[in-house]
Design a protein around this motif. Structure first.
Motif, mmCIF file in Angstrom:
data_model
loop_
_atom_site.group_PDB
_atom_site.id
_atom_site.type_symbol
_atom_site.label_atom_id
_atom_site.label_comp_id
_atom_site.label_asym_id
_atom_site.label_seq_id
_atom_site.Cartn_x
_atom_site.Cartn_y
_atom_site.Cartn_z
ATOM 1 N N ALA A 59 22.755 16.067 5.542
ATOM 2 C CA ALA A 59 23.186 15.274 6.706
ATOM 3 C C ALA A 59 22.056 14.361 7.173
ATOM 4 C CB ALA A 59 23.625 16.207 7.838
ATOM 5 N N ILE A 60 20.839 14.871 7.153
ATOM 6 C CA ILE A 60 19.685 14.027 7.533
ATOM 7 C C ILE A 60 19.570 12.846 6.573
ATOM 8 C CG2 ILE A 60 17.147 13.978 7.557
ATOM 9 C CD1 ILE A 60 17.318 16.874 8.745
ATOM 10 N N ALA A 61 19.698 13.127 5.277
ATOM 11 C CA ALA A 61 19.600 12.046 4.276
ATOM 12 C C ALA A 61 20.697 11.011 4.490
ATOM 13 C CB ALA A 61 19.678 12.636 2.869
ATOM 14 N N ALA A 62 21.904 11.474 4.787
ATOM 15 C CA ALA A 62 23.030 10.553 4.966
ATOM 16 C C ALA A 62 22.851 9.681 6.208
ATOM 17 C CB ALA A 62 24.338 11.352 5.055
ATOM 18 N N ILE A 63 22.381 10.281 7.290
ATOM 19 C CA ILE A 63 22.165 9.490 8.519
ATOM 20 C C ILE A 63 21.051 8.472 8.290
ATOM 21 C CG2 ILE A 63 21.343 9.612 10.913
ATOM 22 C CD1 ILE A 63 22.838 12.335 11.110
ATOM 23 N N ARG A 64 19.995 8.890 7.604
ATOM 24 C CA ARG A 64 18.890 7.951 7.343
ATOM 25 C C ARG A 64 19.412 6.748 6.543
ATOM 26 N NH1 ARG A 64 13.165 7.697 6.541
ATOM 27 N NH2 ARG A 64 12.832 5.445 6.598
ATOM 28 N N HIS A 65 20.302 7.045 5.583
ATOM 29 C CA HIS A 65 20.814 5.988 4.712
ATOM 30 C C HIS A 65 21.809 5.079 5.439
ATOM 31 C CE1 HIS A 65 23.499 4.288 1.591
ATOM 32 N NE2 HIS A 65 22.353 4.096 0.970
ATOM 33 N N ASP A 66 22.737 5.690 6.177
ATOM 34 C CA ASP A 66 23.848 4.914 6.747
ATOM 35 C C ASP A 66 23.554 4.338 8.132
ATOM 36 O OD1 ASP A 66 25.107 5.803 4.485
ATOM 37 O OD2 ASP A 66 26.927 6.466 5.518
ATOM 38 N N LEU A 67 22.636 4.959 8.872
ATOM 39 C CA LEU A 67 22.408 4.537 10.266
ATOM 40 C C LEU A 67 20.912 4.333 10.508
ATOM 41 C CD1 LEU A 67 24.912 7.105 11.771
ATOM 42 C CD2 LEU A 67 25.211 4.638 11.784
ATOM 43 N N PRO A 68 20.354 3.323 9.871
ATOM 44 C CA PRO A 68 18.894 3.122 9.953
ATOM 45 C C PRO A 68 18.407 2.754 11.353
ATOM 46 C CG PRO A 68 19.956 1.307 8.777
ATOM 47 C CD PRO A 68 21.010 2.344 8.999
ATOM 48 N N GLN A 69 19.344 2.416 12.252
ATOM 49 C CA GLN A 69 18.937 2.093 13.624
ATOM 50 C C GLN A 69 18.549 3.349 14.408
ATOM 51 O OE1 GLN A 69 22.043 2.163 12.430
ATOM 52 N NE2 GLN A 69 23.627 2.145 14.015
ATOM 53 N N LEU A 70 18.913 4.535 13.899
ATOM 54 C CA LEU A 70 18.581 5.789 14.571
ATOM 55 C C LEU A 70 17.289 6.372 14.022
ATOM 56 C CD1 LEU A 70 22.030 7.622 14.583
ATOM 57 C CD2 LEU A 70 20.724 6.936 16.610
ATOM 58 N N ALA A 71 16.530 7.053 14.870
ATOM 59 C CA ALA A 71 15.433 7.901 14.386
ATOM 60 C C ALA A 71 16.039 9.281 14.150
ATOM 61 C CB ALA A 71 14.327 7.971 15.418
ATOM 62 N N ILE A 72 16.020 9.732 12.904
ATOM 63 C CA ILE A 72 16.627 11.023 12.585
ATOM 64 C C ILE A 72 15.539 12.035 12.208
ATOM 65 C CG2 ILE A 72 17.185 10.156 10.239
ATOM 66 C CD1 ILE A 72 19.083 12.907 12.192
ATOM 67 N N GLY A 73 15.465 13.099 12.999
ATOM 68 C CA GLY A 73 14.469 14.136 12.745
ATOM 69 C C GLY A 73 15.151 15.467 12.470
ATOM 70 N N ALA A 74 14.357 16.430 12.033
ATOM 71 C CA ALA A 74 14.866 17.777 11.779
ATOM 72 C C ALA A 74 14.400 18.710 12.879
ATOM 73 C CB ALA A 74 14.356 18.283 10.440
ATOM 74 N N GLY A 75 15.329 19.528 13.377
ATOM 75 C CA GLY A 75 14.985 20.567 14.345
ATOM 76 C C GLY A 75 15.111 21.943 13.716
ATOM 77 N N THR A 76 14.678 22.953 14.479
ATOM 78 C CA THR A 76 14.696 24.336 13.986
ATOM 79 C C THR A 76 13.953 24.447 12.647
ATOM 80 O OG1 THR A 76 16.930 24.422 14.973
ATOM 81 C CG2 THR A 76 16.151 26.407 13.923
ATOM 82 N N VAL A 77 12.851 23.737 12.525
ATOM 83 C CA VAL A 77 11.999 23.860 11.338
ATOM 84 C C VAL A 77 11.186 25.149 11.521
ATOM 85 C CG1 VAL A 77 10.156 22.803 9.989
ATOM 86 C CG2 VAL A 77 11.888 21.352 11.084
ATOM 87 N N LEU A 78 11.429 26.103 10.647
ATOM 88 C CA LEU A 78 10.802 27.424 10.795
ATOM 89 C C LEU A 78 9.824 27.750 9.674
ATOM 90 C CD1 LEU A 78 14.007 29.533 11.691
ATOM 91 C CD2 LEU A 78 12.459 28.353 13.266
ATOM 92 N N GLU A 79 10.062 27.161 8.483
ATOM 93 C CA GLU A 79 9.295 27.535 7.285
ATOM 94 C C GLU A 79 8.592 26.307 6.717
ATOM 95 O OE1 GLU A 79 9.304 30.589 6.254
ATOM 96 O OE2 GLU A 79 10.971 31.347 7.463
ATOM 97 N N PRO A 80 7.395 26.500 6.137
ATOM 98 C CA PRO A 80 6.702 25.357 5.518
ATOM 99 C C PRO A 80 7.547 24.642 4.469
ATOM 100 C CG PRO A 80 5.219 27.226 5.689
ATOM 101 C CD PRO A 80 6.568 27.718 6.135
ATOM 102 N N ALA A 81 8.356 25.376 3.695
ATOM 103 C CA ALA A 81 9.154 24.733 2.644
ATOM 104 C C ALA A 81 10.144 23.730 3.232
ATOM 105 C CB ALA A 81 9.899 25.787 1.831
ATOM 106 N N GLN A 82 10.570 23.968 4.465
ATOM 107 C CA GLN A 82 11.528 23.046 5.093
ATOM 108 C C GLN A 82 10.868 21.702 5.415
ATOM 109 O OE1 GLN A 82 12.611 25.767 8.296
ATOM 110 N NE2 GLN A 82 14.680 25.934 7.469
#
Ligand code: 3PG
Length: 220
Positions: A59-82
């Motif tokens: 979903a993050i990848a899709a928003i970045r691609h389709d809606l470049p006017q938005l700043a899209i970040g990830a929340g609930t990042v718990l693990e280094p691999a994420q």
């Protein structure tokens, strides 16, 4: 400026410009895109999409691609691999509810701006000692809300915060008026039943209301 100082300065600028950060949890990529479009239509400029569902990275990848006017970040990042997964998907910033030593190392090393979570003065001091001056203060309302933030501002004015948790349209302005609050985060403009029903007009209206609150507070 070293890497972390630079990404922290970008985190501060991004959150201040956003004013209101919509915390969004989605069940499908299509739902994420429709909702993000509705939020953007309402005038919000940044989304924290939580990594709480299996579709979140796509979903993050899709928003970045389709809606470049938005700043899209990830929340609930718990693990280094994420952190690596979000970077690869084109996510633009990282937010965590709290930190572990390994996660803090990964956030500090990332080229993305990050907003590590903290709840107490000691946790904020530990972040500052590690080179962070931007943090998610979570869960804001349950920690004591505006009164607690005013108390923290005295001894720790260097810490700039994204207040999250239990904030809504009625309380957002009081948080945003504080000197140590860069932005407020919350999910009040995307309740689960609206997402499930595809009530995008309601999401847009709530986003417009939220964006208006930030604008009114910021413009005095
Ligand atoms: C979270 O990470 O859950 C956010 O801070 C959102 O909190 P809220 O759902 O109380 O707005």
């Amino acid at each position: 400026m070293n890497g972390l100082a630079e990404t922290q300065s970008r985190a501060e600028a991004l959150l201040r410009a956003a004013g209101v950060l919509c915390v969004l949890t989605v069940d499908s990529v299509q739902q994420a895109l429709s909702c993000a479009r509705a939020l953007a239509d309402g005038g919000l400029t940044a989304i924290e999409l939580t990594l709480r569902t299996p579709v979140a990275i796509d979903a993050i990848a899709a928003i970045r691609h389709d809606l470049p006017q938005l700043a899209i970040g990830a929340g609930t990042v718990l693990e280094p691999a994420q952190v690596a997964a979000v970077e690869a998907a084109g996510g633009q910033f990282l937010v965590s509810p709290g930190v572990s030593p390994a996660l803090l190392d990964a956030l500090a090393a990332s080229p993305l701006p990050s907003v590590p979570g903290a709840a107490t003065p000691s946790e904020l001091m530990a972040l500052h000692a590690r080179g962070f001056h931007v943090a998610k203060w979570f869960p804001a309302a349950m920690l004591g809300g505006v009164a607690m933030l005013k108390a923290i501002q005295g001894p720790l004015p260097q810490m700039k915060l994204c207040a999250n948790g239990g904030i809504d349209a009625a309380s957002a302005a009081d948080y945003l008026a504080l000197p140590n609050v860069l932005c407020v985060g919350g999910s009040w403009m995307v309740p689960k039943d609206w997402l499930a029903a595809g009530a995008w007009d309601k999401v847009s209206a709530a986003a417009k209301d939220a964006a208006g609150i930030a604008m009114r507070v910021r413009n005095g």
